[in-house]
Each structure stands twice: as structure tokens, then as C-alpha cells.
Design a protein around this motif. Structure first.
Motif, PDB file in Angstrom:
ATOM      1  N   SER A 103       0.825  -1.199   0.000  1.00 27.24           N
ATOM      2  CA  SER A 103       0.000   0.000   0.000  1.00 27.24           C
ATOM      3  C   SER A 103       0.860   1.250   0.000  1.00 27.24           C
ATOM      4  CB  SER A 103      -0.912   0.032   1.229  1.00 27.24           C
ATOM      5  OG  SER A 103      -1.766   1.159   1.172  1.00 27.24           O
TER       6      SER A 103
ATOM      7  N   ALA B 198      -5.435   1.513   4.798  1.00 25.55           N
ATOM      8  CA  ALA B 198      -4.345   0.528   4.856  1.00 25.55           C
ATOM      9  C   ALA B 198      -4.013   0.086   6.276  1.00 25.55           C
ATOM     10  CB  ALA B 198      -3.094   1.107   4.197  1.00 25.55           C
ATOM     11  N   VAL B 199      -4.288   0.912   7.259  1.00 29.31           N
ATOM     12  CA  VAL B 199      -3.871   0.627   8.639  1.00 29.31           C
ATOM     13  C   VAL B 199      -4.361  -0.729   9.134  1.00 29.31           C
ATOM     14  CG1 VAL B 199      -3.986   1.411  11.041  1.00 29.31           C
ATOM     15  CG2 VAL B 199      -3.523   3.055   9.206  1.00 29.31           C
TER      16      VAL B 199
ATOM     17  N   PHE C 122      -2.380  -3.550   7.476  1.00 27.43           N
ATOM     18  CA  PHE C 122      -1.005  -3.669   7.950  1.00 27.43           C
ATOM     19  C   PHE C 122      -0.965  -4.260   9.354  1.00 27.43           C
ATOM     20  CE2 PHE C 122       0.081  -1.710   4.149  1.00 27.43           C
ATOM     21  CZ  PHE C 122       1.453  -1.615   4.007  1.00 27.43           C
TER      22      PHE C 122
ATOM     23  N   ALA D 281       4.519  -6.988   4.630  1.00 25.60           N
ATOM     24  CA  ALA D 281       3.813  -5.829   4.095  1.00 25.60           C
ATOM     25  C   ALA D 281       4.835  -4.816   3.600  1.00 25.60           C
ATOM     26  CB  ALA D 281       2.918  -5.209   5.157  1.00 25.60           C
TER      27      ALA D 281
ATOM     28  N   TRP E 177       5.285  -0.835   2.449  1.00 19.58           N
ATOM     29  CA  TRP E 177       4.731   0.510   2.480  1.00 19.58           C
ATOM     30  C   TRP E 177       5.457   1.351   1.446  1.00 19.58           C
ATOM     31  CZ3 TRP E 177       0.667   3.004   3.775  1.00 19.58           C
ATOM     32  CH2 TRP E 177       0.680   4.396   3.839  1.00 19.58           C
TER      33      TRP E 177
ATOM     34  N   CYS F 107       1.645   2.630   9.225  1.00 17.75           N
ATOM     35  CA  CYS F 107       1.907   1.615   8.203  1.00 17.75           C
ATOM     36  C   CYS F 107       3.408   1.423   7.983  1.00 17.75           C
ATOM     37  CB  CYS F 107       1.203   1.964   6.899  1.00 17.75           C
ATOM     38  SG  CYS F 107      -0.591   1.758   6.993  1.00 17.75           S
TER      39      CYS F 107
ATOM     40  N   ALA G 107       5.392  -2.084   8.529  1.00 20.45           N
ATOM     41  CA  ALA G 107       5.838  -2.693   7.264  1.00 20.45           C
ATOM     42  C   ALA G 107       7.106  -3.518   7.436  1.00 20.45           C
ATOM     43  CB  ALA G 107       6.070  -1.594   6.226  1.00 20.45           C
TER      44      ALA G 107
END
Length: 154
Positions: free
Chosen positions: A87, A93-94, A97, A107, A109, A126, A130
Motif C-alpha cells: 500500500s 491501509a492501517v 497492515f 507488508a 509501504w 503503516c 511494514a
């Protein structure tokens, strides 16, 4: 959705963050991709060829809604067998993640090009959650301990 490769989830709201994720298409098109996005005129148009799970924008300070969203995200990651979340923002997105971190799913970022000053709370959360952070300005490398500068995406 392309068959083969990793099962990836791309999460985006509208605007420049969507363009950043779309600019990574030469990379992610080789994978089995799903989308989560916030419905807006640009997301509806640009994501029309893809299967999209539409979510509401979320402010990280909305703790009850954030918890509900994390539970939904965790179920989705598990049921879809997601192996990587990518993302560039924002609040939507939070929970993904957080769910990825809880599930041990990597993940990535992507720090948006237009963020020169201090990023917002969602971006900071995020980036902290990440596995890898991608920046588009070399001066942003110092901001993130796991950052890689890829230059301008578009």
C-alpha cells in the motif's frame, strides 16, 4: 487478477496513493492480485478491470472501528491466502497492515512522492508495521530504517 506468482493484496485510497500503487503494475501484474480500496470516482474508474473489495476510509484514531476493520482484514487475509500486502496509503491501509503483522504476512509501504514534510498518522503507522518501506526521495531514507529508494514511480 493474474494467475501465478504470490497472492498479493493491494490497498489504496484515491488520488496520488492509488497512482503510486498502479505505477508498480509491471511488478505486481506477475502475481495473483486482489484489491481493497475506498470508492471514489478515480478508484472506480482506474480499478474497473479488477476485483475490488470496497472499504470506507478510516481514521486511525477511530479505535472501535479500527478494531472491527482489523478483524475483517485478518479474515480476508486468511481466507484469500494473502502472502504480501502492498500500500501507499492512507487510513484504509492501517487495519490491513495491523492484520498482516498479526498474521506474519509481509507488508510493503510505499511512501508517496508528494510527502515531503511529516507524514500523517496512518502513514507513520503503516511504515512502522511494514516489513519493507519504499521511498521516492533519497532524503527520506533517513526517516525509515527499512527503506529502499526506488526513485519517482511516475
Amino acid at each position: 487478477m493474474t494467475q501465478g506468482g504470490r497472492r498479493m493484496l493491494l490497498v489504496s485510497s484515491s488520488g496520488g496513493v492509488l497512482l503510486d500503487v498502479l505505477a508498480l503494475r509491471p511488478w505486481w501484474r506477475k502475481h495473483d492480485v486482489s484489491w481493497v480500496s475506498v470508492r471514489a470516482p478515480d478508484t472506480a474508474e482506474l480499478l474497473a478491470p479488477y476485483a475490488v473489495r470496497w472499504e470506507s476510509e478510516l481514521r486511525p484514531r477511530q479505535l472501535v472501528e479500527l478494531l472491527r476493520a482489523v478483524l475483517r482484514a485478518r479474515r480476508m487475509l486468511r481466507s484469500a491466502g494473502i502472502e504480501l500486502v502492498v500500500s501507499a496509503g492512507s487510513g484504509v491501509a492501517v487495519p490491513y497492515f495491523l492484520a498482516a503483522r498479526l498474521a506474519g504476512v509481509p507488508a510493503v509501504w510505499v511512501e508517496t512522492f508528494n510527502v515531503i514534510g511529516k507524514p500523517g498518522l496512518a502513514a507513520r503507522l503503516c511504515a512502522a508495521l511494514a516489513s519493507q518501506v519504499v521511498v521516492q526521495h533519497p532524503e527520506l531514507l533517513a526517516r525509515h530504517r527499512r527503506a529502499v529508494n526506488v526513485g519517482e514511480l511516475y
